[in-house]
Design a protein around this motif. Structure first.
Motif, PDB file in Angstrom:
ATOM      1  N   LEU A 136     -40.611  69.706  36.706  1.00 55.77           N
ATOM      2  CA  LEU A 136     -41.013  70.815  35.854  1.00 55.77           C
ATOM      3  C   LEU A 136     -39.962  71.050  34.781  1.00 55.77           C
ATOM      4  CD1 LEU A 136     -42.193  73.530  38.433  1.00 55.77           C
ATOM      5  CD2 LEU A 136     -43.634  71.981  37.110  1.00 55.77           C
ATOM      6  N   ASN A 137     -40.419  71.478  33.609  1.00 54.52           N
ATOM      7  CA  ASN A 137     -39.526  71.937  32.554  1.00 54.52           C
ATOM      8  C   ASN A 137     -40.012  73.316  32.137  1.00 54.52           C
ATOM      9  OD1 ASN A 137     -37.607  69.632  31.540  1.00 54.52           O
ATOM     10  ND2 ASN A 137     -39.565  68.639  31.999  1.00 54.52           N
ATOM     11  N   VAL A 138     -39.241  74.338  32.525  1.00 59.38           N
ATOM     12  CA  VAL A 138     -39.646  75.714  32.280  1.00 59.38           C
ATOM     13  C   VAL A 138     -38.496  76.478  31.636  1.00 59.38           C
ATOM     14  CG1 VAL A 138     -40.560  77.826  33.312  1.00 59.38           C
ATOM     15  CG2 VAL A 138     -41.105  75.621  34.344  1.00 59.38           C
ATOM     16  N   GLY A 139     -38.748  77.014  30.455  1.00 52.15           N
ATOM     17  CA  GLY A 139     -37.735  77.826  29.796  1.00 52.15           C
ATOM     18  C   GLY A 139     -36.414  77.113  29.591  1.00 52.15           C
ATOM     19  N   ILE A 150     -31.584  70.637  39.635  1.00 52.63           N
ATOM     20  CA  ILE A 150     -31.903  71.585  38.579  1.00 52.63           C
ATOM     21  C   ILE A 150     -30.851  71.455  37.487  1.00 52.63           C
ATOM     22  CG2 ILE A 150     -32.011  74.040  37.974  1.00 52.63           C
ATOM     23  CD1 ILE A 150     -33.061  74.560  40.782  1.00 52.63           C
ATOM     24  N   VAL A 151     -31.305  71.370  36.231  1.00 50.97           N
ATOM     25  CA  VAL A 151     -30.393  71.282  35.091  1.00 50.97           C
ATOM     26  C   VAL A 151     -30.716  72.418  34.126  1.00 50.97           C
ATOM     27  CG1 VAL A 151     -29.559  69.905  33.159  1.00 50.97           C
ATOM     28  CG2 VAL A 151     -30.169  68.780  35.321  1.00 50.97           C
ATOM     29  N   LEU A 214     -34.274  86.290  35.220  1.00 58.27           N
ATOM     30  CA  LEU A 214     -35.411  85.376  35.367  1.00 58.27           C
ATOM     31  C   LEU A 214     -36.312  85.728  36.548  1.00 58.27           C
ATOM     32  CD1 LEU A 214     -33.592  81.979  34.692  1.00 58.27           C
ATOM     33  CD2 LEU A 214     -35.054  83.271  33.113  1.00 58.27           C
ATOM     34  N   PHE A 215     -35.787  86.511  37.477  1.00 55.23           N
ATOM     35  CA  PHE A 215     -36.533  86.816  38.698  1.00 55.23           C
ATOM     36  C   PHE A 215     -36.845  88.305  38.749  1.00 55.23           C
ATOM     37  CE2 PHE A 215     -33.822  83.170  39.349  1.00 55.23           C
ATOM     38  CZ  PHE A 215     -34.690  82.229  39.877  1.00 55.23           C
ATOM     39  N   GLY A 222     -44.070  91.476  45.819  1.00 55.65           N
ATOM     40  CA  GLY A 222     -43.382  90.202  45.897  1.00 55.65           C
ATOM     41  C   GLY A 222     -42.495  89.943  44.697  1.00 55.65           C
ATOM     42  N   TYR A 223     -42.496  88.698  44.217  1.00 55.55           N
ATOM     43  CA  TYR A 223     -41.622  88.308  43.124  1.00 55.55           C
ATOM     44  C   TYR A 223     -42.358  87.423  42.122  1.00 55.55           C
ATOM     45  CZ  TYR A 223     -37.741  89.820  46.105  1.00 55.55           C
ATOM     46  OH  TYR A 223     -36.899  90.556  46.885  1.00 55.55           O
ATOM     47  N   LYS A 224     -41.823  87.385  40.877  1.00 55.72           N
ATOM     48  CA  LYS A 224     -42.320  86.460  39.881  1.00 55.72           C
ATOM     49  C   LYS A 224     -41.175  85.929  39.043  1.00 55.72           C
ATOM     50  CE  LYS A 224     -43.552  89.850  36.283  1.00 55.72           C
ATOM     51  NZ  LYS A 224     -44.619  90.303  35.365  1.00 55.72           N
ATOM     52  N   PHE A 225     -41.414  84.769  38.416  1.00 57.40           N
ATOM     53  CA  PHE A 225     -40.429  84.119  37.566  1.00 57.40           C
ATOM     54  C   PHE A 225     -40.861  84.304  36.114  1.00 57.40           C
ATOM     55  CE2 PHE A 225     -39.002  80.285  35.257  1.00 57.40           C
ATOM     56  CZ  PHE A 225     -37.623  80.361  35.480  1.00 57.40           C
ATOM     57  N   GLU A 226     -39.964  84.796  35.275  1.00 58.18           N
ATOM     58  CA  GLU A 226     -40.288  85.050  33.868  1.00 58.18           C
ATOM     59  C   GLU A 226     -39.292  84.334  32.966  1.00 58.18           C
ATOM     60  OE1 GLU A 226     -40.496  89.197  33.009  1.00 58.18           O
ATOM     61  OE2 GLU A 226     -42.555  89.376  33.754  1.00 58.18           O
TER      62      GLU A 226
END
Length: 227
Positions: A136-139, A150-151, A214-215, A222-226
């Motif tokens: 995955l490539n996110v943000g 993770i990079v 980010l969290f 619960g939680y989400k990633f932004e």
């Protein structure tokens, strides 16, 4: 993952525990290696590269918590599953276990058949995850599931297995609110019992390592990633 190729390291200073637990797991076809304290566990883990480590907490020379922290800093052991098997059943002890990098926390006494079932569940989830090679490539963050890497900002961030899996789950659908029950199911599995604060501990560590903003906590849900 064939059982005869699956190595389990048992760590306990009580010979009876090593004998009984080792016997029941060996009957299932697993390769069993034993250690009697934390220092011995680190040496055996380096040498044997097990798939799973089952470790007591209270041991002489070096306890399980410290040994777990050491093992989590060894690159070639980054993907090993670690679960504590201990008579310590206090909430704070379980939280400390997850803080140290454990994937699960099992309290004694436990019936051999139930322990075997838990071991199978942990290893089954390991097999399912190892079959996935999605990146995955996110943000601006690259998440390589095959290499558990993770990079971010050209810097590699090392995460223990369960922290990685939680991060991967949240980052797979940015903006989606993952309910606590869904997170427990997908990261730990329905048949693996963990303490109620497990997710909170892992989210806190992700915030420290990747970024607090980010969290997002959705209170009572619960939680989400932004990004």
């Amino acid at each position: 993952m064939k059982k005869r190729n699956t190595k389990i390291l048992l760590v306990d200073d009580e010979p009876d525990v090593l004998e009984i637990v080792g016997y029941n797991l060996a009957q299932e076809g697993y390769q069993i290696v034993t250690a009697v304290n934390g220092k011995d566990a680190i040496e055996k883990a380096r040498k044997e590269i097990p798939s799973l480590i089952i470790m007591d907490v209270m041991m002489p020379e070096m306890d399980g918590m410290e040994a777990c922290e050491h093992i989590r800093r060894i690159p070639e052991l980054n993907n090993v599953i670690i679960t504590f098997l201990t008579a310590r059943n206090e909430d704070y002890s379980q939280v400390a276990g997850f803080d140290a990098g454990a994937d699960d926390y099992i309290t004694k006494p436990i019936k051999p058949k139930l322990l075997v079932s838990k071991v199978k569940a942990l290893l089954r989830r390991l097999k399912e995850q190892d079959q996935s090679s999605e990146t995955l490539n996110v943000g601006g963050i690259e998440i390589n599931r095959e290499e558990y890497k993770i990079v971010k900002d050209n810097l590699e961030i090392a995460l223990p297995r369960k922290e990685f899996e939680l991060f991967y789950l949240l980052a797979s659908k940015p903006g989606k609110v993952f309910k606590r029950e869904e997170i427990l199911d997908k990261v730990w599995g329905n048949d693996v019992v963990v303490g109620g604060r497990t997710i909170d501990v892992h989210i806190r560590k992700l915030r420290e390592k990747i970024g607090d903003d980010l969290f997002k906590t959705i209170k009572g849900v619960g939680y989400k990633f932004e990004v």
